[in-house]
Design an enzyme around this catalytic site. Sequence first.
Site, PDB file in Angstrom:
ATOM      1  N   THR A 182      80.909  18.647 113.536  1.00 55.20           N
ATOM      2  CA  THR A 182      81.118  19.362 112.274  1.00 55.20           C
ATOM      3  C   THR A 182      79.793  19.752 111.640  1.00 55.20           C
ATOM      4  O   THR A 182      79.650  20.862 111.100  1.00 55.20           O
ATOM      5  CB  THR A 182      81.932  18.494 111.306  1.00 55.20           C
ATOM      6  OG1 THR A 182      83.206  18.223 111.905  1.00 55.20           O
ATOM      7  CG2 THR A 182      82.155  19.207 109.989  1.00 55.20           C
ATOM      8  N   ASP A 183      78.822  18.871 111.668  1.00 52.40           N
ATOM      9  CA  ASP A 183      77.521  19.181 111.080  1.00 52.40           C
ATOM     10  C   ASP A 183      76.869  20.371 111.788  1.00 52.40           C
ATOM     11  O   ASP A 183      76.305  21.256 111.145  1.00 52.40           O
ATOM     12  CB  ASP A 183      76.597  17.963 111.165  1.00 52.40           C
ATOM     13  CG  ASP A 183      77.029  16.851 110.241  1.00 52.40           C
ATOM     14  OD1 ASP A 183      76.934  17.018 109.024  1.00 52.40           O
ATOM     15  OD2 ASP A 183      77.474  15.806 110.750  1.00 52.40           O
ATOM     16  N   GLU A 184      76.949  20.374 113.112  1.00 57.77           N
ATOM     17  CA  GLU A 184      76.314  21.453 113.861  1.00 57.77           C
ATOM     18  C   GLU A 184      77.024  22.779 113.634  1.00 57.77           C
ATOM     19  O   GLU A 184      76.389  23.833 113.506  1.00 57.77           O
ATOM     20  CB  GLU A 184      76.281  21.109 115.353  1.00 57.77           C
ATOM     21  CG  GLU A 184      75.500  19.842 115.701  1.00 57.77           C
ATOM     22  CD  GLU A 184      73.991  20.012 115.578  1.00 57.77           C
ATOM     23  OE1 GLU A 184      73.523  21.046 115.052  1.00 57.77           O
ATOM     24  OE2 GLU A 184      73.263  19.100 116.018  1.00 57.77           O
TER      25      GLU A 184
END
Length: 386
Positions: A182-184
């Site tokens: 999700t962060d990427e």
Amino acid sequence: MGEARAVAATPRPVDGPLHDLRVVDLATVVAGPGCARYLGDFGADVIKVERPGAGDTTRAMGWTHPDDDVTLWWKLAGRNKRSVVADLKDPDDLDRVRRLIATADVLVENFRPGTLERLGLDPADLIAANPTLVVTRVTGFGQDGPYAQRPGFATLAEAMSGFAASNGEPEGAPLLPPIALTDEVTALTAAFATMVALHSGVGQVVDVNLLESLFQLMGPLMSLWETRGELVPRLGSGIAYSVPRGTYRCSDGRWVAISTSAESVAVRVMDLIGLGGDDRYAGFAGRIAHRDEIDEVLGAWCAERTLDEVLRVFEEAHAAAAPVYDMAQLAADPHLRARGSVVDLDGTPMQGLVAHLSATPGRLRWAGRPLGADTDDVWAELEPDD
């Protein structure tokens, strides 16, 4: 591996399509800093403002490089950025940061909604002083709504977006991804949205959040629910709209991944494994109705052949198959080597540029720098020339 230029004493971007942009990175961890990193990869002057003492969270997260004890996360997340130390609760430092933002094109932050305002850096005031400034705000759930004040962790987005519910074995637990997925994804989303805002020429706030960024990857699953009242089951490596599709063990113990999303490919694969011409398996509906039977036959077919044999037969049939790699195998792959997908940057192998531009390519200049390495230089740039 590709080669990257060694770090300079006081590095400054001098080329790249974004070389005339300045980005102030107030964010921490992965998603917000990732947005700034992508801009820096294509030439933007990214100034990373870190808190005194520990600096960014990624400086203490995960594995360290055996040569210098610096985390691999920081070397990646901090690449192509200059490092400045400032305490936003100190009036003098806050004033410097405010003056720095006045020189910038982009501000990236990932505090909880309202925090930037409480610190004295209200986006409305910053844009009033710098009318074309883009303020990119990365949070867990967005700047408004009932969940706006919840902590912004990727795990929450992976649980709530539908990702975990659709991921895992049929009778097993919902599974979270084993990477910072999700962060990427949010980093890429934020970089894209930032560039859209910059292209508008209008100073504005960009509101990007983890939940909605990952939700965008769920394809038509929401449409499926809203129009047909159907939920996709967990299918392991299978997928609801393609049969056969999954990972299969070969006779030499290695694994192959096979996809038949295109009808023409599905027909060729069914012929390969001896199920072609059977009306029960005809078309999408027929294959979906007999998923388990087809997977069993394909699994047995792969189990009788080595991975190399499976790949050769599939390539000859113009069907889609690939070896299941771990990082060691990926690092040795000749295609990635030819593409420069892994670059040695200041002694640390890492991913290369996310995209190749034919006329105005990006460039990796340096890995994450020591905490505060550029503080004096950046503050000096804010002083008027004599």
